[in-house]
Design a protein around this motif. Sequence first.
Motif, PDB file in Angstrom:
ATOM      1  N   HIS A  76       0.834  -1.197   0.000  1.00 61.75           N
ATOM      2  CA  HIS A  76       0.000   0.000   0.000  1.00 61.75           C
ATOM      3  C   HIS A  76       0.873   1.253   0.000  1.00 61.75           C
ATOM      4  N   ILE A  77       0.396   2.276  -0.692  1.00 58.15           N
ATOM      5  CA  ILE A  77       1.120   3.540  -0.811  1.00 58.15           C
ATOM      6  C   ILE A  77       0.265   4.644  -0.215  1.00 58.15           C
ATOM      7  N   ALA A  78       0.864   5.404   0.679  1.00 54.86           N
ATOM      8  CA  ALA A  78       0.177   6.583   1.216  1.00 54.86           C
ATOM      9  C   ALA A  78       0.294   7.711   0.191  1.00 54.86           C
ATOM     10  N   LEU A  79      -0.842   8.189  -0.297  1.00 55.69           N
ATOM     11  CA  LEU A  79      -0.825   9.199  -1.349  1.00 55.69           C
ATOM     12  C   LEU A  79      -0.312  10.532  -0.820  1.00 55.69           C
ATOM     13  N   PRO A  80       0.537  11.207  -1.575  1.00 55.52           N
ATOM     14  CA  PRO A  80       0.980  12.551  -1.180  1.00 55.52           C
ATOM     15  C   PRO A  80      -0.204  13.506  -1.113  1.00 55.52           C
ATOM     16  N   SER A  81      -0.197  14.372  -0.126  1.00 57.62           N
ATOM     17  CA  SER A  81      -1.312  15.312   0.052  1.00 57.62           C
ATOM     18  C   SER A  81      -1.404  16.308  -1.102  1.00 57.62           C
ATOM     19  N   LEU A  82      -0.329  16.469  -1.835  1.00 55.63           N
ATOM     20  CA  LEU A  82      -0.352  17.406  -2.969  1.00 55.63           C
ATOM     21  C   LEU A  82      -1.366  16.993  -4.027  1.00 55.63           C
ATOM     22  N   LEU A  83      -1.703  15.717  -4.092  1.00 54.86           N
ATOM     23  CA  LEU A  83      -2.684  15.257  -5.064  1.00 54.86           C
ATOM     24  C   LEU A  83      -4.037  15.927  -4.855  1.00 54.86           C
ATOM     25  N   TYR A  84      -4.391  16.184  -3.618  1.00 52.25           N
ATOM     26  CA  TYR A  84      -5.676  16.817  -3.331  1.00 52.25           C
ATOM     27  C   TYR A  84      -5.653  18.297  -3.741  1.00 52.25           C
ATOM     28  N   LEU A  85      -4.515  18.944  -3.541  1.00 47.20           N
ATOM     29  CA  LEU A  85      -4.387  20.319  -4.007  1.00 47.20           C
ATOM     30  C   LEU A  85      -4.471  20.378  -5.528  1.00 47.20           C
ATOM     31  N   ASN A  86      -3.842  19.421  -6.194  1.00 45.45           N
ATOM     32  CA  ASN A  86      -3.912  19.374  -7.654  1.00 45.45           C
ATOM     33  C   ASN A  86      -5.348  19.192  -8.146  1.00 45.45           C
ATOM     34  N   THR A  87      -6.155  18.493  -7.358  1.00 41.66           N
ATOM     35  CA  THR A  87      -7.558  18.303  -7.726  1.00 41.66           C
ATOM     36  C   THR A  87      -8.293  19.633  -7.758  1.00 41.66           C
ATOM     37  N   PHE A  88      -8.060  20.463  -6.741  1.00 41.11           N
ATOM     38  CA  PHE A  88      -8.693  21.788  -6.714  1.00 41.11           C
ATOM     39  C   PHE A  88      -8.179  22.672  -7.855  1.00 41.11           C
ATOM     40  N   ILE A  89      -6.917  22.508  -8.196  1.00 39.51           N
ATOM     41  CA  ILE A  89      -6.351  23.282  -9.306  1.00 39.51           C
ATOM     42  C   ILE A  89      -7.049  22.919 -10.611  1.00 39.51           C
ATOM     43  N   LEU A  90      -7.222  21.621 -10.849  1.00 36.36           N
ATOM     44  CA  LEU A  90      -7.879  21.181 -12.079  1.00 36.36           C
ATOM     45  C   LEU A  90      -9.343  21.621 -12.105  1.00 36.36           C
ATOM     46  N   ALA A  91     -10.003  21.591 -10.954  1.00 39.07           N
ATOM     47  CA  ALA A  91     -11.389  22.057 -10.893  1.00 39.07           C
ATOM     48  C   ALA A  91     -11.470  23.548 -11.227  1.00 39.07           C
ATOM     49  N   GLY A  92     -10.476  24.316 -10.781  1.00 34.49           N
ATOM     50  CA  GLY A  92     -10.448  25.735 -11.110  1.00 34.49           C
ATOM     51  C   GLY A  92     -10.318  25.986 -12.598  1.00 34.49           C
ATOM     52  N   TRP A 210     -10.224  12.496 -13.421  1.00 32.87           N
ATOM     53  CA  TRP A 210      -9.208  12.627 -12.391  1.00 32.87           C
ATOM     54  C   TRP A 210      -9.793  12.385 -10.998  1.00 32.87           C
ATOM     55  N   VAL A 211     -10.984  12.902 -10.731  1.00 30.06           N
ATOM     56  CA  VAL A 211     -11.624  12.654  -9.437  1.00 30.06           C
ATOM     57  C   VAL A 211     -11.842  11.155  -9.240  1.00 30.06           C
ATOM     58  N   TYR A 212     -12.248  10.475 -10.302  1.00 29.91           N
ATOM     59  CA  TYR A 212     -12.430   9.017 -10.220  1.00 29.91           C
ATOM     60  C   TYR A 212     -11.105   8.319  -9.914  1.00 29.91           C
ATOM     61  N   LEU A 213     -10.048   8.717 -10.615  1.00 27.35           N
ATOM     62  CA  LEU A 213      -8.743   8.091 -10.394  1.00 27.35           C
ATOM     63  C   LEU A 213      -8.238   8.357  -8.978  1.00 27.35           C
ATOM     64  N   LEU A 214      -8.455   9.561  -8.481  1.00 25.84           N
ATOM     65  CA  LEU A 214      -8.001   9.881  -7.131  1.00 25.84           C
ATOM     66  C   LEU A 214      -8.717   9.011  -6.101  1.00 25.84           C
ATOM     67  N   LEU A 215     -10.018   8.841  -6.258  1.00 31.21           N
ATOM     68  CA  LEU A 215     -10.762   7.986  -5.337  1.00 31.21           C
ATOM     69  C   LEU A 215     -10.325   6.529  -5.462  1.00 31.21           C
ATOM     70  N   LEU A 216     -10.063   6.098  -6.686  1.00 29.21           N
ATOM     71  CA  LEU A 216      -9.592   4.729  -6.901  1.00 29.21           C
ATOM     72  C   LEU A 216      -8.265   4.485  -6.199  1.00 29.21           C
ATOM     73  N   LEU A 217      -7.337   5.427  -6.372  1.00 30.13           N
ATOM     74  CA  LEU A 217      -6.034   5.282  -5.738  1.00 30.13           C
ATOM     75  C   LEU A 217      -6.135   5.406  -4.220  1.00 30.13           C
ATOM     76  N   ARG A 218      -7.034   6.253  -3.776  1.00 29.15           N
ATOM     77  CA  ARG A 218      -7.178   6.473  -2.332  1.00 29.15           C
ATOM     78  C   ARG A 218      -7.678   5.212  -1.626  1.00 29.15           C
ATOM     79  N   PHE A 219      -8.620   4.491  -2.214  1.00 29.05           N
ATOM     80  CA  PHE A 219      -9.240   3.370  -1.539  1.00 29.05           C
ATOM     81  C   PHE A 219      -8.714   2.005  -1.987  1.00 29.05           C
ATOM     82  N   GLN A 220      -8.011   1.960  -3.123  1.00 28.64           N
ATOM     83  CA  GLN A 220      -7.541   0.671  -3.631  1.00 28.64           C
ATOM     84  C   GLN A 220      -6.022   0.532  -3.612  1.00 28.64           C
ATOM     85  N   LEU A 221      -5.312   1.645  -3.533  1.00 30.78           N
ATOM     86  CA  LEU A 221      -3.862   1.566  -3.624  1.00 30.78           C
ATOM     87  C   LEU A 221      -3.279   1.308  -2.226  1.00 30.78           C
TER      88      LEU A 221
END
Length: 221
Positions: A76-92, A210-221
């Motif tokens: 298992h890999i702990a996702l870097p918190s920067l991924l969540y910031l990148n999500t808000f950037i893409l939404a912007g 991207w939101v789908y991939l982030l959730l996938l990685l968050r709960f499956q990785l």
Amino acid sequence: MSSVTDSLQRPPAVPTTVCGTGSTGRNGSGGANQVTLRPRHASSTGITIGLCAIAMCFAALSSALIVRKGSGDWKHIALPSLLYLNTFILAGSSLTLEMARRRVATFMRSAGTSVRPPRLWFEATLAIGLAFLGGQLVVWRQLAERGFYVSTNPSSSFFYVLIGGHALHIFGGLFAFLLVLHRISGPVPTLRKSTMDATAYYWHFMGVLWVYLLLLLRFQL
């Protein structure tokens, strides 16, 4: 009888041109911005098929990840918190793109040349998209510093494949923005509404993906 003959010999209709004042005809008024009306079926079908193909590709990768996770060597890999910031950037970037679409509609309806092309919002969307890619690159470096590379473990391999595949499609969207900027910046704008709509649909789809991939990685990785 003559009316029937005339209707059979009448030439096919040609695409009309809508001027800034809303009138139609072969020639627009001098100095008016013009947009050509063409059937939207081909462009709509094309972008729909393309997005479905992309969705199927990532769905297959998702299924492979879930199946491979059942192996005993999965880490298992702990996702870097920067991924969540990148999500808000893409939404912007989706917000600025919608602002750009509204400005384009106003620009194309303007009757005079005093209205400048709405480059600002497209350039802002392009810059935000580049910032998102830059943030993803930083995430890759953070994982590398923690000792996770493409071949370290199946989990890290899937992470890089999914993130890298999405980043490549983001590059495609940025190229589309450059094309739109080119077509609205000339002396006579040549941007079609179908091109603008297809670009917007593609970019918004990349955001949802991207939101789908982030959730996938968050709960499956």
